[in-house]
Design an enzyme around this catalytic site. Structure first.
Site, PDB file in Angstrom:
ATOM      1  N   TYR A 208       0.824  -1.219   0.000  1.00 26.07           N
ATOM      2  CA  TYR A 208       0.000   0.000   0.000  1.00 26.07           C
ATOM      3  C   TYR A 208       0.858   1.270   0.000  1.00 26.07           C
ATOM      4  O   TYR A 208       0.374   2.354  -0.312  1.00 26.07           O
ATOM      5  CB  TYR A 208      -0.952   0.020   1.198  1.00 26.07           C
ATOM      6  CG  TYR A 208      -2.081  -0.994   1.116  1.00 26.07           C
ATOM      7  CD1 TYR A 208      -2.219  -1.829   0.015  1.00 26.07           C
ATOM      8  CD2 TYR A 208      -3.017  -1.106   2.129  1.00 26.07           C
ATOM      9  CE1 TYR A 208      -3.236  -2.753  -0.062  1.00 26.07           C
ATOM     10  CE2 TYR A 208      -4.051  -2.031   2.057  1.00 26.07           C
ATOM     11  CZ  TYR A 208      -4.150  -2.855   0.955  1.00 26.07           C
ATOM     12  OH  TYR A 208      -5.161  -3.777   0.882  1.00 26.07           O
TER      13      TYR A 208
ATOM     14  N   LYS B 130       3.343 -15.366   1.924  1.00 24.79           N
ATOM     15  CA  LYS B 130       3.260 -16.095   0.654  1.00 24.79           C
ATOM     16  C   LYS B 130       4.693 -16.415   0.254  1.00 24.79           C
ATOM     17  O   LYS B 130       5.178 -16.062  -0.834  1.00 24.79           O
ATOM     18  CB  LYS B 130       2.518 -15.212  -0.378  1.00 24.79           C
ATOM     19  CG  LYS B 130       2.153 -15.918  -1.652  1.00 24.79           C
ATOM     20  CD  LYS B 130       1.046 -16.950  -1.516  1.00 24.79           C
ATOM     21  CE  LYS B 130       0.797 -17.644  -2.846  1.00 24.79           C
ATOM     22  NZ  LYS B 130       0.006 -18.873  -2.707  1.00 24.79           N
TER      23      LYS B 130
ATOM     24  N   ASP C 198      -3.216 -18.001   1.169  1.00 26.07           N
ATOM     25  CA  ASP C 198      -4.391 -18.635   0.550  1.00 26.07           C
ATOM     26  C   ASP C 198      -4.957 -19.708   1.471  1.00 26.07           C
ATOM     27  O   ASP C 198      -6.173 -19.833   1.650  1.00 26.07           O
ATOM     28  CB  ASP C 198      -4.054 -19.184  -0.844  1.00 26.07           C
ATOM     29  CG  ASP C 198      -2.696 -19.867  -0.923  1.00 26.07           C
ATOM     30  OD1 ASP C 198      -1.914 -19.760   0.035  1.00 26.07           O
ATOM     31  OD2 ASP C 198      -2.418 -20.525  -1.943  1.00 26.07           O
TER      32      ASP C 198
ATOM     33  N   ASP D  87      -5.306  -6.861   5.508  1.00 25.66           N
ATOM     34  CA  ASP D  87      -6.537  -6.177   5.115  1.00 25.66           C
ATOM     35  C   ASP D  87      -7.614  -7.217   4.789  1.00 25.66           C
ATOM     36  O   ASP D  87      -8.762  -7.153   5.257  1.00 25.66           O
ATOM     37  CB  ASP D  87      -6.222  -5.321   3.868  1.00 25.66           C
ATOM     38  CG  ASP D  87      -7.310  -4.306   3.568  1.00 25.66           C
ATOM     39  OD1 ASP D  87      -8.310  -4.276   4.293  1.00 25.66           O
ATOM     40  OD2 ASP D  87      -7.153  -3.553   2.589  1.00 25.66           O
TER      41      ASP D  87
ATOM     42  N   ASP E 253     -10.846  -8.801   7.404  1.00 21.33           N
ATOM     43  CA  ASP E 253     -12.249  -8.695   6.998  1.00 21.33           C
ATOM     44  C   ASP E 253     -12.933 -10.059   7.032  1.00 21.33           C
ATOM     45  O   ASP E 253     -14.092 -10.173   7.438  1.00 21.33           O
ATOM     46  CB  ASP E 253     -12.373  -8.081   5.592  1.00 21.33           C
ATOM     47  CG  ASP E 253     -12.487  -6.563   5.647  1.00 21.33           C
ATOM     48  OD1 ASP E 253     -12.127  -5.984   6.686  1.00 21.33           O
ATOM     49  OD2 ASP E 253     -12.949  -5.961   4.657  1.00 21.33           O
TER      50      ASP E 253
END
Ligand code: NAD
Length: 416
Positions: free
Chosen positions: A189, A240, A273, A297, A301
């Site tokens: 970001y 990852k 994942d 992020d 959620d």
């Protein structure tokens, strides 16, 4: 309600002062003869329980839910002898409309001068097609960066009263209590270079950079280990690393910090994942999760939906030494703004988090949390939480019921 443990607890001035004071009295061997001055000094310290708080109602439902939170804080303040010096400032779309920028300088200055910052939410359809520097979200990112709040803690707790509001089966959702520790001011970001360009064949392309340095990883890892240590002692680091170099460094540093400084915390690693899948398959396997900005992020959620409604969850963002930023995890909900349908509880619980972690006022936080709990026990629900047999209320009425619950709990305490 479930208590929320957190690591990066700033040392609020009053708590530190009291602790230092108590230590110096112990060291001086204070006895009965000192009692009067001790009482006087204690009274003076009690008077210090006054906090500067910058309020950022922002956009959409922000002003509605902020009003409820302020009423609740004032009520608990009256009860506990705490005074709040509130300063309201513009941010996001509201600031764009009034001043042409999403984060006015005096907003950031006020925040930096405060003991804590309480934000509602920013954004809305109206500003969606603005250029990037004139988007409300740019104001939010600037605020986080300006305050240096690198650690975002988001609890995802399934409250017993709301277990049926979860989209997961009762046996999967019941008892979930996860803390997601998300790195907030680094990663993709903020990484540079970023932008749009045209390649040699004339096609447009866009690019962002996912980058983390060792100090950035180390400091968020320490916050996460400390957090896990105060919870069930289990930390899952999500990355990852099978694809991304930045994740390989992340994993290497988190492993090293764990081995060297937190051997008592059980550390595991998971690819993002798989983590997304495991969060909906068997969320109870998680205690504390630490991850970077982008993965955090998304995962926070997902975690929030385990609890039934995004309208229930608070968050805290902490810096190394400055004021913390406390905000609900949801956005400005423009679809229901101005209709009195918003659930104000995430905002109210954000105020409780602010009291607990930002200002060291644990008792005041507990009073608010138990008022929320008893309001839910009595069956009051905003639309987002509504189910058969419960009583539907709007944002304003939910606030009034909370104030009644606070009042009732004060009567109970006084009668002890
Ligand atoms: P959102 O969280 O605003 O809304 C998602 C859904 O949840 C909507 O249906 C909304 O009505 C509902 N909802 C959210 N909060 C609620 C509450 N307290 N009570 C009842 N229902 C609630 O997310 P979105 O729709 O993706 O984004 C809307 C705007 O908010 C966008 O401009 C986005 O950029 C912004 N946003 C801001 C923040 C922030 O300020 N931190 C976070 C996320 C999104």
């Amino acid at each position: 309600m479930a208590s929320l443990s957190c690591a990066l607890l700033p040392s609020p001035i009053t708590t530190t002062t009291r602790r230092n004071f108590a230590t110096s009295v112990r060291r001086s061997g204070a006895s009965g003869s000192l009692k009067c001055s001790v009482v006087r000094v204690t009274a003076a310290l009690e008077k210090e329980r006054s906090y500067k708080v910058t309020l950022l109602p922002g956009d959409g439902i922000g002003p509605e839910i902020m009003r409820v939170a302020v009423d609740v804080m004032q009520a608990v303040g009256r009860r506990e002898g705490i005074t709040f010096d509130f300063t309201e400032k513009l941010v996001g779309g509201a600031a764009l409309d009034a001043l042409g920028v999403p984060l006015p300088d005096d907003t950031l200055a006020s925040c930096l001068e405060s003991n804590a910052v309480l934000l509602a939410a920013i954004g809305g359809y109206k500003w969606d097609s603005n250029p990037p520097h004139l988007k409300p979200e740019t104001g939010l990112l600037g605020l986080r960066a300006g305050l240096g709040v690198f650690a975002n803690l988001r609890p995802a707790v399934v409250l017993p009263q709301l277990v049926d509001a979860s989209t997961l089966k009762r046996e999967v959702a019941e008892g979930v209590d996860i803390m997601v520790v998300r790195e907030l001011i680094g990663g993709i970001y903020f990484g540079k270079p970023r932008g749009f360009d045209v390649n040699e064949t004339g096609d447009r392309f866009a690019f962002n950079t996912m980058v983390y340095s060792t100090p950035e990883i180390d400091r968020i890892a320490r916050v996460a280990f400390e957090t896990a240590r105060k919870r069930q002692g289990r930390l899952c680091s999500v990355d990852k690393a099978n694809v991304l170099q930045v994740s390989q460094l992340w994993r290497e540093r988190v492993t090293a910090i764990g081995k060297e400084e937190y051997p008592d915390v059980e550390l595991s690693h998971m690819y993002v994942d798989n983590a997304a899948m495991q969060l909906v398959r068997n969320p109870k396997q998680f205690d504390t999760i630490v991850t970077g900005n982008l993965f955090g992020d998304i995962l926070s959620d997902i975690s929030s939906m385990l609890s039934g409604s995004i309208g229930m969850l608070p968050s805290s963002s902490m810096s190394e030494s400055g004021p913390g930023l406390f905000e609900p995890i949801h956005g400005s909900a423009p679809d229901i703004a101005g209709t009195d349908k918003a659930n104000p509880l995430a905002q109210v619980l954000s105020a409780a988090m602010m009291l607990r972690y930002g200002l060291g006022e644990v008792k005041a936080a507990e009073i608010i949390e138990s008022a929320v709990s008893s309001t839910l026990d009595k069956g009051y629900r905003t639309g987002d939480l509504m189910s058969a047999g419960k009583t539907l209320v709007g944002c304003t009425q939910m606030g009034e019921i909370l104030l009644d619950a606070l009042e009732a709990s004060s009567t109970v305490t006084l009668s002890h």
